[in-house]
Design a protein around this motif. Structure first.
Motif, PDB file in Angstrom:
ATOM      1  N   PRO A 109      -1.855   5.254  -4.755  1.00 23.59           N
ATOM      2  CA  PRO A 109      -1.404   3.934  -4.319  1.00 23.59           C
ATOM      3  C   PRO A 109      -2.553   3.008  -3.961  1.00 23.59           C
ATOM      4  N   THR A 110      -2.248   1.744  -3.901  1.00 19.91           N
ATOM      5  CA  THR A 110      -3.098   0.730  -3.292  1.00 19.91           C
ATOM      6  C   THR A 110      -2.398   0.266  -2.011  1.00 19.91           C
ATOM      7  N   PRO A 111      -3.053  -0.522  -1.167  1.00 14.92           N
ATOM      8  CA  PRO A 111      -2.393  -0.959   0.062  1.00 14.92           C
ATOM      9  C   PRO A 111      -1.074  -1.693  -0.172  1.00 14.92           C
ATOM     10  N   THR A 112      -1.020  -2.526  -1.188  1.00 18.53           N
ATOM     11  CA  THR A 112       0.216  -3.265  -1.438  1.00 18.53           C
ATOM     12  C   THR A 112       1.338  -2.336  -1.868  1.00 18.53           C
ATOM     13  N   THR A 113       1.074  -1.427  -2.805  1.00 14.40           N
ATOM     14  CA  THR A 113       2.160  -0.552  -3.262  1.00 14.40           C
ATOM     15  C   THR A 113       2.589   0.402  -2.148  1.00 14.40           C
ATOM     16  N   LEU A 114       1.637   0.854  -1.322  1.00 13.98           N
ATOM     17  CA  LEU A 114       2.013   1.726  -0.215  1.00 13.98           C
ATOM     18  C   LEU A 114       2.783   0.948   0.844  1.00 13.98           C
ATOM     19  N   GLY A 115       2.345  -0.260   1.164  1.00 14.95           N
ATOM     20  CA  GLY A 115       3.063  -1.077   2.132  1.00 14.95           C
ATOM     21  C   GLY A 115       4.485  -1.371   1.689  1.00 14.95           C
ATOM     22  N   GLN A 116       4.650  -1.650   0.411  1.00 12.75           N
ATOM     23  CA  GLN A 116       5.996  -1.906  -0.121  1.00 12.75           C
ATOM     24  C   GLN A 116       6.876  -0.664  -0.011  1.00 12.75           C
ATOM     25  N   ALA A 117       6.309   0.501  -0.317  1.00 12.28           N
ATOM     26  CA  ALA A 117       7.086   1.739  -0.222  1.00 12.28           C
ATOM     27  C   ALA A 117       7.454   2.045   1.222  1.00 12.28           C
ATOM     28  N   LEU A 118       6.528   1.832   2.151  1.00 13.71           N
ATOM     29  CA  LEU A 118       6.816   2.051   3.565  1.00 13.71           C
ATOM     30  C   LEU A 118       7.922   1.118   4.042  1.00 13.71           C
ATOM     31  N   ALA A 119       7.878  -0.120   3.606  1.00 18.43           N
ATOM     32  CA  ALA A 119       8.882  -1.096   4.028  1.00 18.43           C
ATOM     33  C   ALA A 119      10.244  -0.807   3.413  1.00 18.43           C
ATOM     34  N   ALA A 120      10.259  -0.321   2.175  1.00 17.89           N
ATOM     35  CA  ALA A 120      11.529  -0.082   1.481  1.00 17.89           C
ATOM     36  C   ALA A 120      12.220   1.171   1.972  1.00 17.89           C
TER      37      ALA A 120
END
Length: 253
Positions: free
Chosen positions: A192-203
């Motif tokens: 992951p990158t920070p954006t894809t990980l942040g999106q997964a955490l939020a979802a």
């Protein structure tokens, strides 16, 4: 339970980070998860030492997660220790046996217990373990671990792309240690990158105490604040970069 981060690096050395390795301790119970290059030295700097670790759990078989395993076996033999248990995904037994086959003098030096596991739940070295597959270029397991007697959990993602279902696997965990190998401007798969990980955490529908970022390629050096800011655009939980030598009392996390 105590978590010690032995190595936060990746397959490309930075000169300051060992490759992947994590030490879990609960009373007299110890468990080493992954054993990449530099982990043996990091382990030797702990009070436990390599003499005190007789069980290794592997997330997968890429070199940056297993390259110190043979070195650990020799060090334990030279220190007078006689046993080692190695557990991991299918192929773990063959990995260890074929590694030892290259080194005749290491034959029968240790009483080895080798176990291949499929995703599911099992007990190991005084810990309750649950595993599930991540999204990587080879079969790789994420692990949820807690003392067999009960208590808070630690989840180690292994190498994986960002995945909200894996985040939900960590629901209720005190600590999630998650791969975040590259900054956003690197085009990458299998991590992951920070954006894809942040999106997964939020979802994900998950309540997690604290997230630590690990498996850091040289591309991330000097860019931690930028990466944390990018992740925070999507997820407002507690997130920090893991560092080699970090010790976390999971009871307090």
């Amino acid at each position: 339970m105590q978590l010690t981060v032995l190595g936060t690096g990746s397959a490309m050395p930075t000169g300051t980070r060992a490759q992947s390795g994590y030490l879990l301790q609960d009373g007299d119970n110890t468990l080493l998860v992954d054993c990449g290059s530099g982990v043996l030295n990091a382990l030797a700097r702990t009070a436990t030492g390599y003499e005190g670790v007789d069980t290794v759990l592997l997330t997968h078989h890429h070199l940056d997660h297993v390259s110190d395993l043979a070195v650990l076996m020799k060090a334990r033999w030279l220190a007078g220790e006689t046993t080692l248990t190695v557990v991991g995904p299918p192929g773990t037994s063959a990995l260890v046996e074929e590694t030892l086959a290259v080194h005749d003098y290491m034959q029968d030096r240790l009483d080895l217990m080798l176990r291949d596991r499929t995703p599911g739940a099992f007990d190991l070295a005084g810990f309750s373990v649950e595993s599930r597959e991540g999204q990587h270029s080879m079969q790789c397991f994420a692990y949820r671990l807690r003392p067999a007697t009960g208590g808070p959990s630690v989840v180690l993602s292994g190498d994986t792309e960002a995945d909200s279902e894996l985040i939900e696997f960590a629901d209720g965990a005190a600590v999630l240690v998650h791969d975040c190998s590259f900054p956003d401007d690197v085009d990458v798969s299998n991590h992951p990158t920070p954006t894809t990980l942040g999106q997964a955490l939020a979802a994900a529908d998950a309540d997690i105490g604290r997230v630590y970022l690990t498996h850091l390629y040289p591309h991330t050096e000097g860019r931690h604040e930028e990466m944390l800011s990018s992740l925070a655009d999507h997820y407002d939980g507690q997130v920090a970069f893991a560092e080699d030598g970090l010790t976390v009392r999971v009871d307090d996390a």
